[in-house]
Design an enzyme around this catalytic site. Structure first.
Site, PDB file in Angstrom:
ATOM      1  N   LEU A   1       9.971 -21.031  -5.163  1.00  0.00           N
ATOM      2  CA  LEU A   1       9.117 -20.056  -4.469  1.00  0.00           C
ATOM      3  C   LEU A   1       7.772 -20.068  -5.185  1.00  0.00           C
ATOM      4  O   LEU A   1       7.730 -20.079  -6.412  1.00  0.00           O
ATOM      5  CB  LEU A   1       9.717 -18.646  -4.570  1.00  0.00           C
ATOM      6  CG  LEU A   1       8.801 -17.488  -4.127  1.00  0.00           C
ATOM      7  CD1 LEU A   1       8.722 -17.406  -2.611  1.00  0.00           C
ATOM      8  CD2 LEU A   1       9.297 -16.148  -4.677  1.00  0.00           C
TER       9      LEU A   1
ATOM     10  N   HIS B   1       3.082   3.616  -8.897  1.00  0.00           N
ATOM     11  CA  HIS B   1       2.854   2.215  -9.259  1.00  0.00           C
ATOM     12  C   HIS B   1       4.086   1.634  -9.975  1.00  0.00           C
ATOM     13  O   HIS B   1       4.462   0.495  -9.745  1.00  0.00           O
ATOM     14  CB  HIS B   1       1.609   2.079 -10.136  1.00  0.00           C
ATOM     15  CG  HIS B   1       0.337   2.454  -9.422  1.00  0.00           C
ATOM     16  ND1 HIS B   1       0.052   2.025  -8.156  1.00  0.00           N
ATOM     17  CD2 HIS B   1      -0.724   3.233  -9.789  1.00  0.00           C
ATOM     18  CE1 HIS B   1      -1.127   2.511  -7.772  1.00  0.00           C
ATOM     19  NE2 HIS B   1      -1.605   3.258  -8.755  1.00  0.00           N
TER      20      HIS B   1
ATOM     21  N   ASP C   1       0.832  -1.198   0.000  1.00  0.00           N
ATOM     22  CA  ASP C   1       0.000   0.000   0.000  1.00  0.00           C
ATOM     23  C   ASP C   1       0.871   1.253   0.000  1.00  0.00           C
ATOM     24  O   ASP C   1       1.980   1.241   0.520  1.00  0.00           O
ATOM     25  CB  ASP C   1      -0.896  -0.031   1.250  1.00  0.00           C
ATOM     26  CG  ASP C   1      -2.111   0.857   1.121  1.00  0.00           C
ATOM     27  OD1 ASP C   1      -2.330   1.418   0.036  1.00  0.00           O
ATOM     28  OD2 ASP C   1      -2.839   1.000   2.118  1.00  0.00           O
TER      29      ASP C   1
HETATM   30  C1  FPP Z   1      -1.240   0.317  -3.576  1.00  0.00           C
HETATM   31  O1  FPP Z   1      -1.044   1.658  -3.614  1.00  0.00           O
HETATM   32  C2  FPP Z   1      -1.084  -0.393  -4.868  1.00  0.00           C
HETATM   33  C3  FPP Z   1      -2.095  -0.868  -5.656  1.00  0.00           C
HETATM   34  C4  FPP Z   1      -3.515  -0.677  -5.335  1.00  0.00           C
HETATM   35  C5  FPP Z   1      -1.954  -1.649  -6.874  1.00  0.00           C
HETATM   36  C6  FPP Z   1      -0.716  -1.512  -7.661  1.00  0.00           C
HETATM   37  C7  FPP Z   1       0.258  -2.545  -7.390  1.00  0.00           C
HETATM   38  C8  FPP Z   1       1.410  -2.585  -8.039  1.00  0.00           C
HETATM   39  C9  FPP Z   1       1.729  -1.619  -9.106  1.00  0.00           C
HETATM   40  C10 FPP Z   1       2.353  -3.649  -7.758  1.00  0.00           C
HETATM   41  C11 FPP Z   1       2.411  -4.558  -8.944  1.00  0.00           C
HETATM   42  C12 FPP Z   1       2.281  -5.964  -8.562  1.00  0.00           C
HETATM   43  C13 FPP Z   1       2.808  -7.003  -9.279  1.00  0.00           C
HETATM   44  C14 FPP Z   1       2.572  -8.382  -8.783  1.00  0.00           C
HETATM   45  C15 FPP Z   1       3.633  -6.815 -10.492  1.00  0.00           C
HETATM   46  P1  FPP Z   1      -2.271   2.686  -3.593  1.00  0.00           P
HETATM   47  O2  FPP Z   1      -2.516   3.147  -4.981  1.00  0.00           O
HETATM   48  O3  FPP Z   1      -3.419   2.065  -2.905  1.00  0.00           O
HETATM   49  O4  FPP Z   1      -1.652   3.847  -2.743  1.00  0.00           O
HETATM   50  P2  FPP Z   1      -2.424   4.955  -1.882  1.00  0.00           P
HETATM   51  O5  FPP Z   1      -3.120   4.209  -0.785  1.00  0.00           O
HETATM   52  O6  FPP Z   1      -1.327   5.807  -1.400  1.00  0.00           O
HETATM   53  O7  FPP Z   1      -3.359   5.652  -2.800  1.00  0.00           O
END
Ligand code: FPP
Length: 238
Positions: free
Chosen positions: A127, A33, A16
Site C-alpha cells: 500500500l 485529533h 475533517d
Molecule cells: C480535521 O479536523 C483534522 C485536521 C485538520 C488535522 C489533524 C489530523 C489528524 C490528527 C490525523 C493524523 C494523520 C496522520 C496521517 C497520522 P478539524 O480540526 O479540521 O475539525 P473541525 O473542522 O471540526 O474543526
C-alpha cells in the site's frame, strides 16, 4: 475485496471534523485529533487487507498553519509520534510511506522522522500511504511551474503528462475516489490537479467516528458510479 477492475485503486480522504467531535463532548480539540489518529491507524490497516493500492490522507493543509500555535504544536506532536510509532508496523505490513506537500515549513525534527520512514519503506508495495502534510494543491502546482522555469524546459515539451511528473505525486495514479467526512461539500485545495476525474463521497460522519465499515460502504457506492471521463457511454452512441 478489490477485483481486477479496481487495479491500481487510489482513495483520497479529507479527514475533517476532529475539532467538532471534541467540542460536542465538551473536550479539548486535541482529544478529537487523538481519536482521529486512532481512526487513521484503523483505516490504514484495513486498506492493506482490502487491497487498496494508494491511500492519500489530508493530514494538514497549508491553510492549517493559520490555526492557533498551540493547536499546530499538538497536531505536529501527534503526527511525529504516529510516524515514529508506526515505523515497525509499516515495515511489517509492506506499506510505503510518502509525504506530499511543502516541506519548507516543516520543522527539521518532523522532517527527519518523515524522511527516515520514507527511506525505510521506499521499496514496499503493499500500500502506498501518501500523507498530505503542509499541503495545498495550488501550491503544489506553483512549485511544479517553478521547476519548469528552473529546468528551462522548452514549452513544446510541457504536456499534461510531463507536468504531472513534476508534482509531488509524480508516478502515482490519480485518485479514483475522494471521501470527505463531517458534511462539508468542498475539496479545500486537496489534490487539485489530480482530482479532475475523481468520484466524490461525502458523509456527515465526523472523522473520529469514521469506521472501516463506512469505508467499505463508500467503496460499494463508488462501484455503482458510471465513470465516463467525458466520453459517451459505449453501446449507446458508439
Ligand atoms: C480535521 O479536523 C483534522 C485536521 C485538520 C488535522 C489533524 C489530523 C489528524 C490528527 C490525523 C493524523 C494523520 C496522520 C496521517 C497520522 P478539524 O480540526 O479540521 O475539525 P473541525 O473542522 O471540526 O474543526
Amino acid at each position: 475485496m478489490m477485483n481486477k477492475k479496481d487495479k491500481n485503486f487510489h482513495i483520497g480522504i479529507i479527514m475533517d471534523g476532529n475539532g467538532r467531535w471534541a467540542e460536542m463532548r465538551g473536550l479539548p480539540r486535541y482529544e478529537g485529533h487523538k481519536r482521529g489518529v486512532e481512526r487513521v491507524k484503523e483505516i490504514v490497516n484495513v486498506s492493506v487487507s482490502y487491497g487498496i493500492d494508494v491511500l492519500s490522507l489530508y493530514a494538514f493543509s497549508l491553510e492549517n498553519w493559520m490555526r492557533p500555535h498551540e493547536e499546530i504544536t499538538v497536531i505536529m506532536k501527534l503526527l511525529e509520534k504516529t510516524i515514529n510509532g508506526e515505523f515497525m508496523n509499516f515495515i511489517k505490513e509492506g506499506i510505503r510511506f510518502k509525504v506530499i506537500g511543502n516541506r519548507e515549513r516543516l520543522s527539521p525534527h518532523i522532517l527527519n522522522a518523515i524522511e527516515s520512514l520514507e527511506r525505510a519503506t521506499e521499496n514496499n508495495n503493499n500500500l502506498i500511504l501518501q500523507c498530505a502534510l503542509s499541503y495545498g494543491g495550488r501550491d503544489e502546482i506553483v512549485r511544479a511551474a517553478r521547476k519548469i522555469a528552473t529546468l528551462k524546459i522548452p514549452s513544446e515539451n510541457i504536456t499534461e503528462e510531463t507536468f504531472s511528473k513534476l508534482l509531488d505525486t509524480a508516478n502515482i495514479a490519480d485518485p479514483d475516489l475522494i471521501i470527505r467526512t463531517s458534511g462539508e461539500l468542498r475539496i479545500s485545495n486537496f489534490l487539485t490537479w489530480q482530482a479532475a476525474y475523481s468520484e466524490f463521497y461525502f458523509t456527515e460522519t465526523l472523522w473520529p467516528d469514521f469506521t472501516k465499515e463506512e469505508l467499505f460502504e463508500a467503496i460499494q457506492n463508488y462501484r455503482t458510479r458510471d465513470r465516463r471521463f467525458g466520453k459517451v457511454k459505449r453501446g449507446i452512441f458508439a
